[in-house]
Design an enzyme around this catalytic site. Structure first.
Site, short mmCIF file in Angstrom:
data_model
loop_
_atom_site.label_atom_id
_atom_site.label_comp_id
_atom_site.label_asym_id
_atom_site.label_seq_id
_atom_site.Cartn_x
_atom_site.Cartn_y
_atom_site.Cartn_z
N LYS A 1 19.85 -32.52 -12.53
CA LYS A 1 20.40 -31.66 -13.56
C LYS A 1 19.27 -31.29 -14.50
CE LYS A 1 24.92 -33.97 -13.82
NZ LYS A 1 25.84 -34.70 -14.73
N HIS B 1 19.69 -32.05 -20.43
CA HIS B 1 20.71 -31.58 -21.37
C HIS B 1 20.32 -31.95 -22.80
CE1 HIS B 1 24.66 -31.45 -23.45
NE2 HIS B 1 24.85 -30.42 -22.63
N HIS C 1 20.74 -35.45 -24.55
CA HIS C 1 19.83 -36.59 -24.37
C HIS C 1 18.71 -36.59 -25.40
CE1 HIS C 1 21.46 -38.25 -20.62
NE2 HIS C 1 21.68 -37.01 -20.26
#
Length: 514
Positions: free
Chosen positions: A84, A87, A90
């Site tokens: 991924k 994001h 985080h």
């Protein structure tokens, strides 16, 4: 009262009783004579130390730190999921964990910075099954994480009727909805479970695909960490502890701690009364492991490998129960060192967005911070000429994000506000950088002229930092005798060093000009 005069007005005032209590002055005798002798000693010492470049360790040699317990500290932080894009959620773990590691290290601890990647679990069953149907090796080579993101979106078409659009915020909502829908879609659940079982059984084709996902993700993440100035000593992950997780289950079984539910799952009783009122599931009904199973194995492995004195996990507050269960199970298994494990939790960031809409990826936040800061610098009349304005804007923008994270209580949620974060005044990262840059430049100028300080033209620079500005008002350098001016300059130089060191502990790179 002990008073030191470098000029007609006093520079320092300290109660004699305090000096006697600390043993700096004798407990009896003529206090006036003793204070004068100490003042002369301080004056002499302040002029013995030569001017020099900023000392990164200045301020860390205080005897106040002698009582601080030192040892080996393992800090696990950031810990995004692979396959991924990074994001924005985080970011807090990365900032706070980096600060804790820096602080522990500055106090003399041996620190191990670990990034424990989410690189195993049922989500890879969903991704693997989706890639087998919708994936393209060619697209994966061109834009790896974006293509994996698109794969999940294609999987969502099997669950919900959506159209491919360019709006990032909508795309992310579709991604979230796809995962929610997949939980109730038996066909997708079956495909995901079968692929994850292949991973657990080390099927060569499934493992090859997973390894490719992991490598490309780590490579892209490292670019983000480089931009943030966050180093790691170890890149670990759940996948490292597959075999050990099986051993954990066997050990729990041997100790009589494992119970089987009516649904066929294996659980451990973590209730205070031992009445099964609170249980932690460590094995699914199909025999595959869970996150906490691998966390137990990871903790045991780290203790054996690194022999840490303390281990700190940095995650958001939603995982508080997870870590309470983890530490409890470790104690049940006979590991007393579980008492030295800590979970540092924090609140969530709300309303984080860019001009394009709701933020999904951290790169968007970093780009926005840099762009906005560069625009503000270009509009400000006080901005100095610099070789690389973009680099300065990047550092100051990162500072703004970092300082914002520490403004309120750690566990409190806060609303993200670009205008407030990038303010040039107040308790912001921009203000902190501005204060350091001006203080640094002023000290360099004064040091170059230190033998002719009394002849400098112009008024004393009013630094924006409240305490330093106050000191400049009370302790002027211009017009003072050389020895007094040099002593005071040393004070401001030390303040600059301490400020820079504190910024580095926060994870901020001090700038020289703004």
């Amino acid at each position: 009262m002990f008073i030191i005069f470098f000029s007609q007005s006093p520079d320092f005032r300290v109660p004699v009783s305090t000096l006697r209590m600390k043993g700096i002055l004798p407990s009896h005798g003529d206090a006036q004579l003793q204070a004068e002798a100490l003042a002369n000693e301080v004056r002499a010492y302040s002029l013995r130390v030569p001017f020099g470049e900023e000392d990164a360790k200045f301020g860390f040699n205080s005897e106040l730190f002698n009582t601080v317990k030192k040892g080996k500290t393992l800090v696990e932080f950031s810990s995004p999921n692979i396959a991924k894009k990074f994001h924005a959620g985080h970011l807090r773990s990365t900032i706070i964990g980096n600060f804790i590691a820096n602080l522990k290290e500055s106090l003399g601890n041996h620190v191990i910075r670990m990034n424990y990647l989410g690189d195993w679990g049922m989500q890879f069953g969903l991704l693997g099954a989706g890639f087998e149907q919708f994936g393209s090796q060619e697209k994966l080579n061109v834009n790896p994480l974006q293509h994996l993101f698109d794969v999940i979106l294609n999987v969502s078409v099997l669950c919900i009727c959506v159209l491919r659009v360019s709006d990032v915020s909508f795309t992310f909502k579709v991604y979230v909805q796809a995962n929610k829908e997949a939980e109730d879609n038996k066909e997708i659940q079956l495909a995901a479970r079968e692929f994850f079982q292949k991973l657990e059984q080390h099927d060569s084709q499934a493992m090859s695909l997973w390894q490719q996902f992991r490598e490309i993700t780590v490579k892209e993440y490292q670019q983000v960490y480089k931009r943030l100035g966050v180093p790691f000593d170890v890149y670990s992950g759940e996948s490292f502890h597959q075999e050990q997780a099986r051993e954990v289950v066997q050990l729990l079984q041997t100790r009589g701690l494992l119970k089987t539910t009516e649904r066929g799952t294996s659980v451990v009783d973590v209730s205070a009364e031992g009445d099964m009122s609170s249980c932690s599931t460590v094995l699914r009904s199909d025999g595959t492991s869970l996150y906490i199973t691998r966390d137990i194995a990871a903790a045991i492995d780290r203790k054996e490998k690194f022999n840490f004195d303390e281990m700190i996990y940095v995650t958001d507050k939603s995982q508080q129960n997870h870590f309470l269960h983890l530490f409890h199970i470790l104690r049940l298994m006979g590991h007393p060192w579980a008492e030295s494990c800590r979970h540092v939790s924090f609140g969530l960031v709300q309303g984080m967005s860019t001009r394009r809409g709701e933020v999904v990826f951290l790169e968007d936040v970093l780009d926005e911070a840099c762009a906005r800061m560069l625009h503000n610098m270009q509009q400000a009349t006080t901005t100095k000429e610099m070789a690389d304005p973009g680099d300065t804007a990047e550092k100051v923008g990162m500072s703004a994000l970092i300082v914002q994270d520490f403004r309120g209580p750690l566990e409190a949620d806060y609303r993200f506000d670009w205008d407030r974060i990038l303010q040039a005044q107040g308790d912001t990262g921009v203000f902190l950088q501005y204060t350091h840059a001006r203080l640094r430049r002023w000290c360099h100028l004064m040091m170059e002229k230190c033998t002719h300080l009394h002849s400098l033209n112009g008024s004393v620079l009013r630094l924006s930092s409240h305490l330093v500005a106050s000191a400049l008002r009370e302790l002027p350098v211009k017009g003072s005798p050389d020895d007094v001016a040099q002593a005071r300059l040393r004070l401001f130089s030390g303040a600059c060093s301490v400020l820079a060191s504190g910024m580095r502990i926060l994870g901020i790179k001090p700038v020289e000009k703004m």
